[in-house]
Design an enzyme around this catalytic site. Structure first.
Site, PDB file in Angstrom:
ATOM      1  NE  ARG A  23      -7.786   3.380  -1.763  1.00  0.00           N
ATOM      2  CZ  ARG A  23      -7.124   4.395  -1.203  1.00  0.00           C
ATOM      3  NH1 ARG A  23      -6.779   5.441  -1.932  1.00  0.00           N
ATOM      4  NH2 ARG A  23      -6.806   4.366   0.069  1.00  0.00           N
ATOM      5  CE1 TYR A  59      -9.016   4.526   4.906  1.00  0.00           C
ATOM      6  CE2 TYR A  59      -8.582   6.213   3.277  1.00  0.00           C
ATOM      7  CZ  TYR A  59      -8.452   5.730   4.564  1.00  0.00           C
ATOM      8  OH  TYR A  59      -7.758   6.452   5.502  1.00  0.00           O
ATOM      9  CG  HIS A  67      -0.953   6.455  -2.121  1.00  0.00           C
ATOM     10  ND1 HIS A  67      -2.149   5.843  -2.434  1.00  0.00           N
ATOM     11  CD2 HIS A  67      -0.906   6.502  -0.765  1.00  0.00           C
ATOM     12  CE1 HIS A  67      -2.790   5.542  -1.311  1.00  0.00           C
ATOM     13  NE2 HIS A  67      -2.053   5.923  -0.284  1.00  0.00           N
ATOM     14  CG  HIS A  85      -1.893   1.229   1.128  1.00  0.00           C
ATOM     15  ND1 HIS A  85      -3.153   1.152   0.578  1.00  0.00           N
ATOM     16  CD2 HIS A  85      -1.728   2.512   1.509  1.00  0.00           C
ATOM     17  CE1 HIS A  85      -3.735   2.345   0.641  1.00  0.00           C
ATOM     18  NE2 HIS A  85      -2.884   3.196   1.204  1.00  0.00           N
ATOM     19  CG  ASP A  92      -0.631   5.532   3.991  1.00  0.00           C
ATOM     20  OD1 ASP A  92      -1.283   5.490   2.937  1.00  0.00           O
ATOM     21  OD2 ASP A  92      -0.810   6.407   4.869  1.00  0.00           O
ATOM     22  NE  ARG A 132      -9.896  11.994   6.559  1.00  0.00           N
ATOM     23  CZ  ARG A 132      -8.779  11.476   6.041  1.00  0.00           C
ATOM     24  NH1 ARG A 132      -8.140  12.125   5.093  1.00  0.00           N
ATOM     25  NH2 ARG A 132      -8.310  10.323   6.486  1.00  0.00           N
ATOM     26  CB  SER A 139      -8.481  10.563  -3.178  1.00  0.00           C
ATOM     27  OG  SER A 139      -7.749  11.369  -2.284  1.00  0.00           O
TER      28      SER A 139
END
Ligand code: 0GZ
Length: 292
Positions: A120, A153, A29, A27, A244, A126, A73
């Site tokens: 995903r 998520y 990004h 995980h 992360d 938020r 996102s």
């Protein structure tokens, strides 16, 4: 939106823990680079560039071998930055995409050829404007023949309302960050019990035992270790680990990736558990063709 934020450490410490050969960061990004891969107009944060070369430097520093790049996102449904990260990785990365529910089949095939192995669905208000469950379910049916899974998520306060949706998904499911339980409640607190009931409801729900920095309130992340180690032991064939990095939205409390890596032996104390968490499990989901 104003300044571009930076949420990762310049010089993370070197972990004391040595990951086993072939360990996967399942995980993480990439952000941009923005000049090449602009952020979505709907992005809720605007980060500085954190491209694949930086990711690979961190991976070497931490002693890891592969990455699963999860579409962040801030890039919306344009997966170009994620696909670029995979493309320049020489086979050491695979990815999880975020797609517009109206995506056509040829585009799904293109994502597959580019190394995507899951989609995903993000339910955090938020981070995204809407999360249409009916459309997500249609997508889940349409990716099934590709052998993909669904990554979801959500936060612990909506777990109960998520149950029928999750039960209807026809593919394996991976829950990001354990659905963000309150780890201060301990391993037998209401949030962990509710999450275990979800894992017990289907044998093909996996979870990422990630983000001590987001979930813990204790020094040394002791509450995270105490709540999560029993979960890893009890569900050892369906847990995944990741850094992360670059830690979206953590700019006010930037975590040290070396310390994050040093949580591994605390949640997976034996070599057998570590090998499942870091190698066998992620390989089964993301590189199944390499397992005989
Ligand atoms: O909690 C978060 O802010 C967060 C954000 C994103 C993303 O923006 O995609 O991904 C994560 O895994 C976690």
């Amino acid at each position: 939106m104003t300044d571009r934020i930076r949420s990762w450490a310049d010089a993370p410490s070197r972990p004391r823990f040595t990951p086993p050969p072939g360990a996967v960061d399942a995980h993480c990004h990439v952000f941009g680079p923005m000049a090449q891969f602009p952020f979505s107009p709907k992005a809720k944060y605007l980060p500085q560039d954190a491209g694949p070369e930086m990711l690979f430097a961190l991976r070497r520093h931490l002693g890891l071998s592969r990455n699963v790049i999860v579409q962040a996102s801030c890039h919306g449904t344009d997966n170009a930055a994620t696909l670029h990260g995979i493309a320049v990785s020489n086979g050491t990365c695979r990815g999880v995409a975020v797609v517009d529910p109206a995506i056509d089949d040829s585009e799904l095939e293109r994502l597959h050829a580019g190394g995507i192995r899951g989609v995903r669905f993000n339910f955090l208000k938020r981070l995204v404007d809407d999360a249409p469950k009916d459309k997500f379910l249609e997508v889940a049916h349409r990716i099934q023949h590709l052998g993909w899974h669904v990554v979801v998520y959500f936060e612990a306060d909506i777990l109960e309302e998520m149950r029928p949706f999750l039960a209807a998904i026809p593919t394996p499911i991976v829950i990001d960050h354990m659905g963000r339980p309150d780890v201060t409640q301990g391993p037998d607190g209401p949030d962990m019990r509710a999450f275990r009931r979800l894992l017990d409801s289907r044998p093909d729900i996996w979870t990422k035992v990630t983000c001590p920095d987001r979930l813990s309130t204790a020094p040394g992340w002791d509450d995270f270790a105490g709540a999560v180690a029993p979960l890893v032991e009890d569900y050892q064939d369906r847990v995944l680990w990741g850094t992360d990095w670059p830690h979206p939205n953590m700019e006010k409390s930037i975590p040290d990736d070396g310390l994050i890596t040093d949580m591994i032996p605390r949640i997976a104390p034996t070599a057998v558990l570590q090998h499942k968490l870091l190698v066998t499990n992620p390989m089964r989901l993301y590189w199944p063709e390499e397992l005989s």
